[in-house]
Each structure stands twice: as structure tokens, then as C-alpha cells.
Design an enzyme around this catalytic site. Structure first.
Site, short mmCIF file in Angstrom:
data_model
loop_
_atom_site.label_atom_id
_atom_site.label_comp_id
_atom_site.label_asym_id
_atom_site.label_seq_id
_atom_site.Cartn_x
_atom_site.Cartn_y
_atom_site.Cartn_z
N CYS A 2 0.84 -1.19 0.00
CA CYS A 2 0.00 0.00 0.00
C CYS A 2 0.87 1.24 0.00
O CYS A 2 2.08 1.16 0.24
CB CYS A 2 -0.87 0.05 1.25
N GLY A 28 -0.43 0.34 -4.98
CA GLY A 28 -1.74 -0.28 -4.76
C GLY A 28 -2.75 0.28 -5.74
O GLY A 28 -2.92 1.48 -5.80
N ASN A 102 0.47 0.94 5.88
CA ASN A 102 1.21 0.12 4.92
C ASN A 102 2.02 -0.89 5.72
O ASN A 102 2.78 -0.50 6.61
CB ASN A 102 2.12 1.02 4.08
N GLY A 103 1.87 -2.16 5.37
CA GLY A 103 2.58 -3.21 6.10
C GLY A 103 1.58 -4.24 6.58
O GLY A 103 0.37 -4.05 6.41
N TYR A 243 11.97 -4.49 -6.39
CA TYR A 243 10.78 -4.42 -7.24
C TYR A 243 9.81 -3.28 -6.90
O TYR A 243 9.32 -2.61 -7.80
CB TYR A 243 10.01 -5.74 -7.15
#
Ligand code: AMP
Length: 477
Positions: A2, A28, A102-103, A243
Site C-alpha cells: 500500500c 496499490g 502500509n505493512g 521491485y
């Protein structure tokens, strides 16, 4: 994965959040939302799809105020319903809450189980909602104390922005798995997942939020609160460099482009090959392919074109969509490939489905030889810290050795970057979490329990589904 955004002390904060989310779209693409605050007056707009599809001019105009929290979302499979779209909002004794996370938390089921037994009613299956309940139930006397108290219960990965009315809190877990940076724009403060979102706002980079750091931000003024208990070591995710992050971002003080080129150069040294050209699987492998070409002297060519109007193939949670997506997404340039010995550089091999389709495509376009080089080691273990990875059994390298993978994909040769080579190429920002490659998990996997590697994914049997709700455990990352 995210992307998160926090804006404080800037007029029309929602407009700024929108732009930042636009730059973070790669993190996202499934859903997104903004909550704005005009003092204690909170306004919310959320939806499914891309940022440009969710927010039209009228919707943005409604989101008034100088404070905003934004989120772009990709969820792990099963967590894709609208109740899970962030920011998560709630009203509690001290004001309106909005959370963008996020996570992935690794003890959320255990926490949730306890909270449900104590009477909490969860509205979503998202792991992030746990934090909202912990804040609301905290017995600390101040909001700052409640936020710190709640955060101290969390295990795993979190880079988050939380609003309690028009005060923002920004926090990063003590291992610092996911990036989170601070920018300044005029008198205001901007918190974003990656620096590419500062660029679009014309905001100046101030610094990264440190692992374990908790900041309080009000009307553009920033104050550090007590840090969270330190972890034995930092563990920023190396896959962000491989990535996930955009190459025009700097994360953990490292240029993502430079990091990827270094990975590509090391790959060329580890797996040289006689070839006529190097091509990349665009766009995520472009920098690594350039590094490979620079080091090997084999010219870089644009042999594959990517249709930018198709989302990331991997990012569709449904397997059928993904196979179709790979065919939709890439097209070979015959004039570049015909009769050539081609080195194809990709950043990672996960299921192996993309490469298989691509190799077929390259051969049909006339490539004489196809040599696949991967800018990271074999992905063998699922990520529990927020990168969406399939279960272990779906990871091609957890089942097959390199020669079998090469045969399955249909290449003339296959070379993966070694674990040591990868870590060494980007050592300036380490040590890292390399769990997806090495199986070395840096934060306790409380929910998964012993023997998780033999299970199909992060599900656990100890907790009763009837209490947790059908979708419990679906992470929001
Ligand atoms: P696969 O077909 O599963 O091997 O997909 C590998 C491709 O997906 C690589 O080219 C990566 O660029 C991309 N990729 C790797 N990990 C992820 C991820 N967690 N989410 C989305 N895309 C990914």
C-alpha cells in the site's frame, strides 16, 4: 502493498493528498481513499479502482480542510471488499480517527481475538482496524499516550499515518520494514511512502521517519513523541529496492534506480552470457537491465513494450486474471528480436507465469536464444510483512530447482542473482529483511505459529473462525 499519505497545515490538503496518491499508485491499484479534516470536521471519500477513477473534481472539492490522510491499497487475497478500504475511520471518545497503514501486522489475529472477547465489534477483516480498537480502549490519559500505548502492542510491519481530528501521527515499526518519509511544502508537512510523491507536490525532502519513531504533527508543526521499544535490528525490506518502489524514489537514503543498476551489474558478473542484446521486462526491470548491459557491454534494446493502460499483472488477486493480464500487458518488437540471442532481465520470479508467457512471445517474435536473468534470488518463502506473495506452494522456486524452472519457463539458460550478491550490491542501506528469499523472518510471526512453513499461507488453526469472522486474517498491506 500500500501507499500512505499525510498532509498537515496546507490549504486544500485533500488536493495534495490526491496528487501524492497519484504518484504512489504503483503501491496499490485496488482501492483508495482520502479523509480530510477541517478542525474536528472529518470528510471521507473512498472507492475501488485507480486514484483517477475514485476522485473527481466534485468529490475533491467536498474534502475541505488543511489536514488529510490518504491511502492506496492492494490487499492480500480475500481482503478485497469495500469495508477494508482505507483510511479506516471511526469516532471515539476523543474525536474522529482516520488510519492509513502500509505493512502487515503479524500478531493481529491474537490481538483481535482478545479484543473480540472483550466486546469489540470489528467492521472489517483488515488487520489495521485492530489499532483503532486499541487506541479507543487505551486507559492512557491523553491522545498521545493512547496512540503510543496502542502502537506498543503491534508486531510486524507498519508505516502509518493516523489522524485524530486535525492532529496527525506518523509512525514506523521498530524494524522499519516499509518506507515513510517527511517532506516540507511551505508552512506545511507532508508524510508519504516514497519520495516520488514529494516531487509531484513540489515538496522538499526533510528526512526519513526512523524505525520506531512516532511523530505528532499539527498545523504544519512536527514534534517527535517517545520512540517505540527498539528492535534487535533494523530490517528494511530489500524487495522494495528490487521491485516495489519507483526508481525515481529514494528510500532509506538510497536511489532506487542506482540500487537496481547495482543489482543488474552484479547479476552480469555472476551469470555472464554470450548474447546480441539485453532487454528488460518493463518497467520494473529497466534499471537492472541497464546495469546488466553496462557491466557486460551487451547493448540494451527495447525489445518488449508494455501497455501502460493495463494494471500490474500480479496485482490482480485472481489467478485467471493474471495469466490473461500478462498477455494483455506486453508486446514484442520483432525488428529488435528476430534472429537475436537475447538476454531478458526481470527483477524477480515469483510464480513464473509472467516469464513463461513472455518467453513464448519472444520466440514467436523470432528470438534465436532466450537467456533469462533475474535481479534477485529465488523467492521461496511468503512475505508476512506486507508484500503480497502467494503461498509457498505457488512459489515456483519453493518447488523446483533452477534447471527445472528453466525447463518449465522454456529458456535456454536461467541465472538468479545470489543472496550474497544482492545484499552486497545494496549494502549501504542494510541490514535488510530478506525473508522472501532466505526464510529468515525478522519479526515474530505470532499469528502463524510454529511450523507455519508447512501450512498453506498464514492461516492458523488455533483461532476460531466463528469469533474472528469469515474474512479475518485478510491483511491489508
Ligand atoms: P510471476 O509471473 O509470478 O513470476 O511474476 C513475476 C513478476 O511480477 C515480476 O516480473 C515482478 O516484476 C512482478 N512482481 C513480483 N512481486 C510482485 C508483487 N508482490 N506484486 C506485484 N508484482 C510483483
Amino acid at each position: 502493498m500500500c501507499g500512505v499519505v499525510g498532509i498537515s497545515g496546507i490549504e486544500n490538503a485533500a488536493q495534495q493528498a490526491f496528487l501524492a496518491m497519484y504518484a504512489l499508485q504503483h503501491r496499490g491499484q485496488e482501492a483508495g481513499g482520502i479523509v480530510s479534516f477541517d478542525g474536528a470536521d472529518a470528510r471521507v471519500h473512498k472507492g475501488a479502482g485507480l486514484v483517477s477513477e475514485i476522485f473527481h473534481r466534485d468529490a475533491l472539492a467536498e474534502l475541505s480542510g488543511d489536514t488529510a490522510v490518504g491511502h492506496v491499497r492492494y490487499s492480500t487475497a480475500g481482503g478485497g471488499n469495500l469495508a477494508n478500504v482505507q483510511p479506516i475511520t471511526a469516532k471515539y471518545a476523543r474525536g474522529s480517527l482516520a488510519l492509513a497503514h502500509n505493512g502487515n501486522l503479524t500478531n493481529q489475529l491474537a490481538l483481535r481475538h482478545r479484543l473480540v472477547e472483550e466486546g469489540a465489534i470489528f467492521r472489517s477483516s483488515s488487520d489495521s482496524e485492530t489499532l483503532i480498537h486499541l487506541i479507543a480502549k487505551s486507559r492512557e490519559g491523553t491522545v498521545d499516550g493512547q496512540v503510543l500505548d496502542a502502537l506498543s502492542h503491534l508486531e510486524g510491519a507498519f508505516s502509518m499515518v493516523l489522524a485524530v481530528d486535525d492532529t496527525l501521527y506518523a509512525a514506523r515499526d521498530p524494524r522499519g520494514f516499509r518506507p515513510l518519509v517527511i517532506g516540507r511544502k511551505g508552512e506545511g508537512i507532508v508524510i508519504v511512502s516514497e519520495t516520488c510523491a514529494l516531487d509531484i507536490l513540489n515538496a522538499e525532502y526533510v528526512r526519513d521517519i526512523e524505525p520506531g519513531e512516532v511523530l505528532k504533527i499539527h498545523a504544519g508543526d512536527m514534534e517527535p513523541l517517545r520512540s517505540l521499544a527498539p528492535a534487535p535490528e533494523r530490517a528494511p525490506c530489500i524487495f522494495e529496492l528490487v521491485y516495489f518502489a519507483r526508481p525515481d524514489s529514494r528510500i532509506w537514503g538510497v536511489s532506487v534506480d542506482r540500487a537496481r543498476r547495482a543489482l543488474g551489474r552484479t547479476l552480469a558478473r555472476e551469470h555472464p552470457v554470450e548474447a546480441d542484446c539485453v532487454i528488460s521486462v518493463p518497467d520494473s526491470a529497466n534499471s537492472a537491465a541497464l546495469g546488466f548491459s553496462e557491466e557486460s557491454g551487451v547493448p540494451f534494446e527495447l525489445g518488449l513494450l508494455r501497455n501502460h493502460y493495463v494494471g500490474r499483472t500480479f496485482i490482480q488477486p485472481d489467478q485467471k486474471d493474471r495469466d490473461f493480464g500478462a498477455r494483455m500487458k506486453y508486446n514484442p518488437v520483432r525488428e529488435v528480436l528476430a534472429g537475436q540471442r537475447v538476454v531478458v532481465v526481470d527483477d524477480s520470479l515469483v510464480r513464473g507465469t509472467t516469464s513463461r508467457s513472455l518467453v513464448r512471445m519472444l520466440r514467436q517474435a523470432g528470438a534465436a536464444e532466450v537467456h533469462l536473468r533475474i535481479g534477485s534470488p529465488p523467492v521461496r518463502s511468503p512475505c508476512f510483512y506486507g508484500i503480497d506473495m502467494p503461498t509457498k506452494s505457488e512459489l515456483i522456486a519453493s518447488n523446483l530447482g533452477v534447471d527445472d524452472i528453466a525447463r518449465r519457463i522454456g529458456v535456454d539458460s536461467l541465472g538468479y542473482l545470489s543472496l550474497e550478491g544482492m545484499v552486497d550490491a545494496v549494502k549501504q542501506a542494510g541490514p535488510y529483511c530478506t525473508a522472501c528469499f532466505s526464510g529468515d523472518y525478522k519479526a515474530p510471526l505470532v499469528d502463524v505459529g510454529e511450523g507455519f512453513l508447512t501450512l498453506e499461507g498464514p492461516a492458523t488453526k488455533e483461532l476460531e473462525p466463528s469469533i474472528l469472522g469469515a474474512g479475518a486474517g485478510a491483511g491489508v498491506d
